[in-house]
Design an enzyme around this catalytic site. Structure first.
Site, short mmCIF file in Angstrom:
data_model
loop_
_atom_site.label_atom_id
_atom_site.label_comp_id
_atom_site.label_asym_id
_atom_site.label_seq_id
_atom_site.Cartn_x
_atom_site.Cartn_y
_atom_site.Cartn_z
N CYS A 73 -4.14 -1.55 1.05
CA CYS A 73 -4.82 -0.33 0.61
C CYS A 73 -5.79 -0.61 -0.54
O CYS A 73 -6.84 -1.19 -0.32
CB CYS A 73 -3.79 0.75 0.30
SG CYS A 73 -4.50 2.39 0.31
N HIS A 104 0.46 0.70 3.98
CA HIS A 104 1.38 0.11 2.98
C HIS A 104 2.65 -0.41 3.64
O HIS A 104 3.69 0.27 3.60
CB HIS A 104 1.81 1.18 1.98
CG HIS A 104 0.73 1.66 1.08
ND1 HIS A 104 0.42 1.05 -0.12
CD2 HIS A 104 -0.11 2.70 1.18
CE1 HIS A 104 -0.57 1.69 -0.71
NE2 HIS A 104 -0.91 2.71 0.06
N GLU A 156 4.65 -2.40 2.47
CA GLU A 156 5.66 -2.56 1.40
C GLU A 156 6.49 -1.29 1.20
O GLU A 156 7.53 -1.32 0.53
CB GLU A 156 4.98 -2.99 0.08
CG GLU A 156 4.15 -1.93 -0.63
CD GLU A 156 2.74 -1.76 -0.04
OE1 GLU A 156 2.48 -2.25 1.08
OE2 GLU A 156 1.91 -1.11 -0.72
N1 GLN Z 1 -7.58 5.55 -2.85
C1 GLN Z 1 -7.21 4.37 -3.59
C2 GLN Z 1 -8.41 3.60 -4.09
O1 GLN Z 1 -9.48 3.92 -3.71
C3 GLN Z 1 -6.32 3.47 -2.76
C4 GLN Z 1 -5.02 4.18 -2.46
C5 GLN Z 1 -3.84 3.33 -2.25
O2 GLN Z 1 -3.81 2.12 -2.58
N2 GLN Z 1 -2.81 3.92 -1.74
O3 GLN Z 1 -8.26 2.72 -4.87
#
Ligand code: GLN
Length: 219
Positions: A100, A193, A195
């Protein structure tokens, strides 16, 4: 006289260089869900190493960039002088896995005007690209490389991969066909994710990339 069959023979000693040892997996621990990654790493019998300073990168076999807030992580990466040391680690062949926000840190291009950070992955990402309606959602993710059983994908304000270069292998796509798990050489990233679930297959894949590295270039 031939030796009696009962004479014990010395078992061949394993070469210490090829013996499987417990891998040390660095986890960028400036912000975000690094604790969940540490638990996942323990669950696959590897050792998590929390990375906050460049010296923490010494001696690790791979690095994880967790989920969180990429703008905060970007600031902290620069404050602690980690940008170049992480890039050097990856150039040296250590596998890197971003989830992410970690995927955003790895991306070569960020479409909403933010400067890219590590540029280790030839993808373009749009931050929070799934939009307000789909701020967070869960969905099955088919990754044929990891077996028939789909992964449970947890998406939280996830980035959308809007472009992937020719060197990028797409491991999984969302229902609209956009990449959500990618690999380029030893760099892995997911928009979701792993994790946050008990499924350790993505973390195991990271371990396998370390072994592949050892196999081809020696310890
Ligand atoms: N929206 C977050 C970003 O732009 C990422 C979100 C996440 O890691 N769950 O950094």
């Amino acid at each position: 006289m031939p030796q009696p069959a009962s004479v014990p023979t010395l078992a061949p000693r394993a070469d210490p260089g090829t013996q499987s040892k417990r891998r040390r997996i660095g986890i960028l621990a400036l912000q975000g869900d690094f604790r969940e990654h540490a638990n996942a790493i323990r669950a696959i019998d590897a050792e998590p190493v929390l990375v906050r300073l460049p010296r923490d990168l010494v001696g690790i076999d791979a690095l994880i960039l967790p989920g969180g807030e990429s703008t905060t992580m970007r600031k902290l990466v620069d404050r602690y002088g980690l940008r170049e040391p992480i890039a050097a680690l990856a150039r040296g062949g250590a596998p890197v896995f971003g989830t992410c926000a970690g995927m955003i840190l790895l991306a070569d291009r960020i479409t909403d005007g933010d400067e890219p950070v590590l540029r280790l992955l030839d993808i373009a990402v749009q931050r929070n690209g799934y939009g307000r309606q789909l701020d967070s959602f869960e969905s099955d993710v088919e990754i044929p490389e990891l077996g028939d059983e789909p992964l449970h994908g947890v998406f939280i304000r996830a980035p959308v991969v809007t472009d992937a270069g020719p060197e990028v292998q797409v491991l999984a796509r969302d229902q609209s066909g956009r990449p959500i798990a990618v690999r380029q050489g030893k760099v892995l990233a997911t928009a979701f994710h792993p994790e946050l679930t008990d499924d350790r297959r993505m973390h195991r894949l990271l371990l396998e990339l370390i072994e592949a590295e050892r196999g081809t270039t020696g310890p």
